[in-house]
Design a protein around this motif. Structure first.
Motif, PDB file in Angstrom:
ATOM      1  N   SER A 304       0.826  -1.206   0.000  1.00 53.78           N
ATOM      2  CA  SER A 304       0.000   0.000   0.000  1.00 53.78           C
ATOM      3  C   SER A 304       0.866   1.264   0.000  1.00 53.78           C
ATOM      4  CB  SER A 304      -0.930  -0.007   1.215  1.00 53.78           C
ATOM      5  OG  SER A 304      -1.615   1.216   1.337  1.00 53.78           O
ATOM      6  N   LEU A 305       1.919   1.267   0.821  1.00 55.31           N
ATOM      7  CA  LEU A 305       2.815   2.427   0.866  1.00 55.31           C
ATOM      8  C   LEU A 305       3.499   2.634  -0.481  1.00 55.31           C
ATOM      9  CD1 LEU A 305       4.437   1.912   4.387  1.00 55.31           C
ATOM     10  CD2 LEU A 305       2.862   3.739   3.729  1.00 55.31           C
ATOM     11  N   TYR A 306       3.886   1.538  -1.103  1.00 59.18           N
ATOM     12  CA  TYR A 306       4.557   1.641  -2.395  1.00 59.18           C
ATOM     13  C   TYR A 306       3.635   2.284  -3.429  1.00 59.18           C
ATOM     14  CZ  TYR A 306       7.600   0.294  -6.281  1.00 59.18           C
ATOM     15  OH  TYR A 306       8.430   0.317  -7.376  1.00 59.18           O
ATOM     16  N   ARG A 308       1.102   4.241  -2.826  1.00 57.28           N
ATOM     17  CA  ARG A 308       0.917   5.656  -2.478  1.00 57.28           C
ATOM     18  C   ARG A 308       2.123   6.478  -2.905  1.00 57.28           C
ATOM     19  NH1 ARG A 308      -0.445   5.648   3.689  1.00 57.28           N
ATOM     20  NH2 ARG A 308      -0.178   7.898   3.370  1.00 57.28           N
ATOM     21  N   ALA A 309       3.323   5.899  -2.760  1.00 56.35           N
ATOM     22  CA  ALA A 309       4.523   6.611  -3.216  1.00 56.35           C
ATOM     23  C   ALA A 309       4.491   6.797  -4.727  1.00 56.35           C
ATOM     24  CB  ALA A 309       5.771   5.847  -2.788  1.00 56.35           C
ATOM     25  N   LEU A 314       2.933  10.128  -0.569  1.00 54.88           N
ATOM     26  CA  LEU A 314       3.803  10.099   0.611  1.00 54.88           C
ATOM     27  C   LEU A 314       4.756  11.277   0.508  1.00 54.88           C
ATOM     28  CD1 LEU A 314       4.775   6.332   1.119  1.00 54.88           C
ATOM     29  CD2 LEU A 314       3.135   7.684   2.421  1.00 54.88           C
ATOM     30  N   LEU A 329      11.420   4.336  -0.574  1.00 52.17           N
ATOM     31  CA  LEU A 329      10.769   3.334   0.266  1.00 52.17           C
ATOM     32  C   LEU A 329      11.499   1.993   0.164  1.00 52.17           C
ATOM     33  CD1 LEU A 329       8.212   3.129   2.103  1.00 52.17           C
ATOM     34  CD2 LEU A 329       7.049   2.156   0.114  1.00 52.17           C
ATOM     35  N   LEU A 350       7.001   2.364   9.585  1.00 49.22           N
ATOM     36  CA  LEU A 350       6.048   1.955   8.555  1.00 49.22           C
ATOM     37  C   LEU A 350       4.615   2.227   9.006  1.00 49.22           C
ATOM     38  CD1 LEU A 350       7.438  -1.426   7.152  1.00 49.22           C
ATOM     39  CD2 LEU A 350       7.713   0.875   6.227  1.00 49.22           C
ATOM     40  N   LEU A 353       4.015   5.967   8.793  1.00 53.51           N
ATOM     41  CA  LEU A 353       3.869   6.358   7.394  1.00 53.51           C
ATOM     42  C   LEU A 353       2.500   5.973   6.868  1.00 53.51           C
ATOM     43  CD1 LEU A 353       7.283   5.394   5.750  1.00 53.51           C
ATOM     44  CD2 LEU A 353       6.321   7.686   5.873  1.00 53.51           C
ATOM     45  N   ASP A 354       2.037   4.790   7.258  1.00 52.42           N
ATOM     46  CA  ASP A 354       0.746   4.313   6.767  1.00 52.42           C
ATOM     47  C   ASP A 354      -0.400   5.157   7.301  1.00 52.42           C
ATOM     48  OD1 ASP A 354      -0.681   2.311   5.223  1.00 52.42           O
ATOM     49  OD2 ASP A 354      -1.471   1.606   7.133  1.00 52.42           O
TER      50      ASP A 354
END
Length: 541
Positions: A304-306, A308-309, A314, A329, A350, A353-354
């Protein structure tokens, strides 16, 4: 000889150098690769080998003090040629430091050490010895570290910082035009290294470092030496064993490079290594209530973070705000796997960040900036990673995404390969299989889940070394087994002191962090892991 590293102006935007900071921390890196055998020394090579001994003379040591003030040290330098094929040509001074054996009556000899990189300071590694090596090693050996050619106090490679930054911005091309721009930037950077450093910039390959090490041995006046190399330091040890098998008393290679890999083999194994290590972290979170991601799927969180990046969602606070890119990331995740002792803090970052916590983004942006820059000069002279077109690179990226669906690929492996496209220096020491014959037993160790020098590299290096290799597996996660596993450390200490190896195929059990209260209580038995500080990131764990 100066012992203060010169600095260059630091850039204002720290976050942009995430990957530049990471690559200085390698490896200091299988099953595919070239099958070229090591060439036998030519008459010219044998003449050069004799020159190494005649050039050095006895080393003139003088008392010196470590930065911490702990331990008893001596410092010196050895004069070596810029180009070993022209031993009567230009020379430079190779910096040395040694920690004298604390039990002189039982002294075995010298233990040469190298912390990896490429770019890690062996002098600083020796200075760390009182806190980083066991009492047994300190008692029985003079711990001798050297700054390899082009590193720290040994005529450091210097490059134009603006061109370092220009390359960094292009290391992840997404089109034929951006790939062409990267190649142009690489050549400009390499030419700046040559302009600012001089001829040494074109003679940074590991084969030259090996000859420097033999000159050190001769200068020490010892018929045979012992050696401990970690990460890129294993490449130096492997190739020294090839060229000077009868000069070795004992050799430990911890977290191994594999110099037989082609471009795809390098990328594939690096990607699998990072993916496997992150999977172990995710499984640890699932079974550890104190993990900040406990009760959630840590793999899904990263995915999910990837995404969003990728979407630009992010952001690192600042004026102006800086986006956290997918590559940042990935680099952060890879560093987080180097030492499980830091997993609690890594999981907290993490989680923050999330949840879009600004404090996490601020912490995430703390990357080091390069001053001197030897990394590319070594890697691009040791590996021919030329990729013929952006189409090939794009195919690599798609295939790696299938192999590593969570982390996608290794940011370290990717930037090593891409940073060498059209590098101006000759590949002086291209990939080949090792050909070792006539050494005593060599202890080869590797973590089962190493994010930088994958397990397959260690296993393949041991196979290439052959009957001389004794391979020990640490079944945990991380990079630098000596400080991760009491079992591995005991085996290394026992071997270096007594020459008794563990049984072939020995496995050491994984060691897992217990939670936040034990975050810094690593399994090192009170020893300090020096690799994070020596290799320049400061954010391993």
């Amino acid at each position: 000889m100066p012992f203060n590293t010169p600095s260059v102006p630091r850039p204002e935007r720290r976050g942009r150098l995430a990957v530049a900071a990471l690559v200085t921390a390698l490896f200091g890196q299988l099953l595919t690769g070239t099958a070229i055998a090591a060439p036998s020394p030519s008459p010219e090579d044998r003449a050069e080998d004799r020159t190494e001994a005649s050039l050095s003379g006895r080393i003139a040591w003088a008392p010196c003090e470590s930065p911490s003030g702990e331990g008893t040290f001596e410092c010196a330098s050895v004069k070596v040629p810029v180009d070993w094929k022209r031993p009567k040509g230009a020379t430079f001074d190779l910096a040395l430091a040694r920690h004298k054996a604390t039990d002189p009556a039982r002294r075995i000899g010298s233990l040469l050490v190298n912390p990896g990189g490429p770019g890690g300071s062996g002098v600083d590694f020796a200075f760390s010895a009182p806190n980083s090596f066991s009492a047994d090693l300190l008692a029985r050996f003079d711990i001798v570290g050297f700054d390899p050619r082009g590193v720290a106090r040994s005529n450091p490679v210097k490059c134009d910082l603006d061109r370092v930054l220009a390359q960094d911005a292009l290391l992840y091309p997404d089109s034929a035009s951006s790939f062409a721009a990267l190649r142009t930037a690489n050549r400009a950077l390499g030419e700046s290294c040559r302009d600012l450093t001089g001829p040494l910039a074109d003679h940074m390959d590991t084969g030259s470092v090996v000859r420097d090490m033999e000159a050190i041995r001769a200068g020490l006046g010892e018929r045979r030496i012992s050696y401990y190399g970690v990460s890129y330091g294993t490449a130096i040890g492997q190739q020294y064993a090839e060229r000077y098998p009868h000069r070795i008393r004992a050799m430990t290679l911890d977290s191994n490079m594999d110099h037989s890999l082609d471009a795809w083999g390098f990328q594939k194994t690096e990607a699998v290594g990072v993916e496997g290590a992150y999977g172990q972290f995710a499984d640890w979170c699932a079974r550890t209530p104190s993990c900040a991601l406990h009760g959630r799927d840590a793999r899904a969180v990263f995915d999910s973070l990837y995404k969003r990046a990728e979407a630009g969602e992010l952001v690192e606070p600042g004026d102006p705000p800086q986006p956290i890119r997918p590559r940042d990331l990935q680099a952060f995740a890879q560093r987080g796997m180097y030492d499980p002792a830091g997993w609690s803090g890594f999981a907290e970052t993490l989680a923050q960040l999330d949840s879009a916590g600004p404090a996490a983004a601020r912490a995430f942006g703390k990357f080091g900036e390069p001053t001197e820059y030897p990394f590319n000069s070594v890697m691009c002279q040791d590996y021919d990673f030329e990729v013929p077109s952006y189409g090939t690179l794009a195919r690599f990226e798609r295939a790696l995404g299938r192999l590593a669906p969570v982390t996608r690929f290794s940011s370290l492996g990717w930037t090593v390969q891409n940073g060498c496209q059209d590098w101006p220096s000759k590949v002086n020491n291209p990939q080949r299989r090792l050909k070792v014959d006539g050494t005593p037993p060599i202890l080869v160790t590797n973590s089962r889940f190493d994010p930088a020098t994958p397990y397959s590299w260690g296993a393949n290096a041991a196979r290439q070394i052959g009957r001389e290799a004794v391979f020990l597996t640490y079944d945990g996660v991380g990079h630098g087994d000596y400080w991760l596993s009491p079992c591995a450390r005991d085996a290394i200490d026992t071997y270096l002191v007594t020459l008794k190896t563990p049984r072939k195929g020995t496995h050491c059990p994984a060691v897992w962090p217990a939670g936040p209260s034990a975050q810094r209580k690593s399994p090192s038995g009170g020893l300090v892991n020096p690799l994070p500080e020596l290799l320049g990131t400061g954010t391993f764990g």
